[in-house]
Write a protein that holds these residues in place. Structure first.
Motif: not given
Length: 466
Positions: A185-210
């Protein structure tokens, strides 16, 4: 193999806390690696979402201002802009229409920049929230990762070897049955958080480029407007000596006037360009009143179509008929509305809008520039006579690009905001350092609420913005 990488990614130390039930069992299975951790400190109070978002917007805004200083137009782009201005028909009508079009495009770009700024701030708050969650759970995550690593290094023995090994295997199976679900359970939650963090960083980079592209287009439009203003100034320039004398006289009148009513009255009686233009505008209004109903309807339809006569010297039609049709002169956030507390124990006589630095200020309606200059605690101020007994007051700008006695059209650029808020009586008690534009509507000399005149997209409740 991914577990050590995850541990390094969240920056945690491999520590086992005996207070956790399933880690206690893991300690039983591998007692040689067990350690005790200090008691956690008291949890800090949860952050205020509004304050956190405001702080992140301030940080984002500062980053964008720094970015804007690094953007410049290429030599080819500047040459192309200069050529496009040179190719324009050198007439007052064409230049002023080009100015209105440029101001419209610039306001759209400024709105896009403001929206990107808000989006980046929101993404930043979410990213900080995930990082904070990982930081707060670093002890628990370390326990999970440590348990998984120990189980990987010390697998349970084969069942069919010796009775002692069989007993150890059964015990290990019992312990694993209790431990694994919690770890998973804790491992799945950690993986989900890291995936969300990576997605937010990608979205921020795309928004900054735009956003970088939008800011480049904004700088290009700003340069085009500067060139158009220079051409317009050449076409409309009167005798330099006369303009200088009028400017000096208007400054004297502004210094003597004790109220806006007194300032307007003195300008219309003692400044020749304003007096003559006001008289011509009044005559044009009187002529309009003599039109037949059919002629008046045709003129109104032409004005509604957005292509009224560019040679007119009076508003296209009465200001009272413009309710719900005007656009706010700047792109920004409304901080204070008519009737709100103004920070001095009184009610505000107008609305205050916070903008980004160097935002263009356009005329909200057709009108005669009665005054353009510094007036007492208002700072840089423009007063427009919009006809029908209405005057529109704008203050808080940094640079004024019009002059008194000039008739301006709706959407025509009048001024530019500065880099920071200008200290003035109309901007007291505002919790912001952003440039602020003060807008006041007056009917027969008395302030009135401007909200009924703005389009639906520009109306809204005032909100504090730091």
């Amino acid at each position: 193999m991914i577990l050590p990488a995850i541990a390094a990614g969240v920056g945690v130390a491999v520590i086992v806390v005996s207070a956790n039930p399933f880690i206690v069992r893991a300690q039983d299975a591998a007692p040689e690696t067990a350690q005790s951790a200090p008691q956690p400190a008291a949890e800090p109070p949860p952050p205020d979402p509004a304050a956190e978002l405001a702080a992140k917007r301030d940080q984002t805004r500062a980053e964008l201002e720094t970015l804007s200083k690094t953007i410049s137009l290429s030599t080819d782009k500047v040459s192309a802009l200069q050529q496009s201005i040179a190719d324009l028909e050198k007439s007052t009508e064409s230049i002023r229409q080009a100015l209105i079009d440029s101001a419209s495009r610039r306001k759209v770009l400024e709105k896009q920049i403001l929206e990107s700024e808000k989006k980046l701030a929101d993404l930043g708050v979410k990213e900080d929230g995930i990082r904070r969650s990982l930081h707060e759970r670093r002890g628990l995550l370390a326990e999970v990762l440590a348990a998984l690593q120990r189980m990987g290094r010390n697998p349970p023995p084969a069942l069919l070897v010796t009775p002692d090994d069989a007993l150890a295997s059964v015990r290990s199976a019992i312990l694993l049955g209790a431990v694994v679900p919690g770890i998973r359970k804790e491992t799945d939650k950690l993986a989900a958080d890291l995936a969300s963090l990576a997605a937010l960083q990608t979205a921020s980079a795309a928004e900054k480029a735009s956003l970088t592209g939008t800011m480049t287009n904004g700088i290009e439009e700003e340069r085009r407007m500067d060139l158009l203003l220079a051409e317009n100034d050449k076409l409309s320039r009167s005798n330099t000596a006369e303009l200088g004398a009028e400017r000096k006289r208007s400054e004297e009148l502004a210094g003597k006037a004790t109220s806006l009513e007194g300032l307007v009255a003195s300008m219309e009686s003692e400044i020749a360009s304003v007096r003559d233009a006001a008289a011509a505008a009044r005559q044009a209004e009187e002529n309009r009143m003599l039109l037949t109903d059919e002629q008046r309807a045709q003129a109104k339809a032409l004005a509604d179509s957005g292509v009224p006569d560019k040679n007119r010297i009076a508003p296209a039609y009465p200001f009272g008929e413009l309710k719900a049709k005007l656009e706010v002169p700047v792109t920004g956030d409304i901080l204070r509305q008519f009737g709100d507390a103004d920070g001095t124990g009184h009610e505000a006589m107008g609305m205050t809008v916070a903008t980004n630095p160097e935002t263009v200020v356009t005329a909200p309606a057709d009108g005669l520039v009665v005054f353009a200059g510094v007036f007492r605690s208002y700072g840089q101020m423009i007063i427009l006579d919009a006809g029908d007994g209405y005057h529109l007051v704008l203050s808080g700008m940094d640079t004024i690009n019009t002059r008194q006695g000039k008739f301006v059209f709706s959407g025509e650029p009048l001024a530019v905001m500065g880099a920071k808020r200008v200290a003035s009586a109309t901007a007291l008690a505002l919790e912001t350092n952003r440039p602020t534009l003060y807008i006041e509507f007056r009917k027969d000399g008395k302030p009135v609420d401007s909200r009924p005149w703005w389009t639906a997209k520009d109306t809204g409740k005032a909100r504090n913005d730091s």
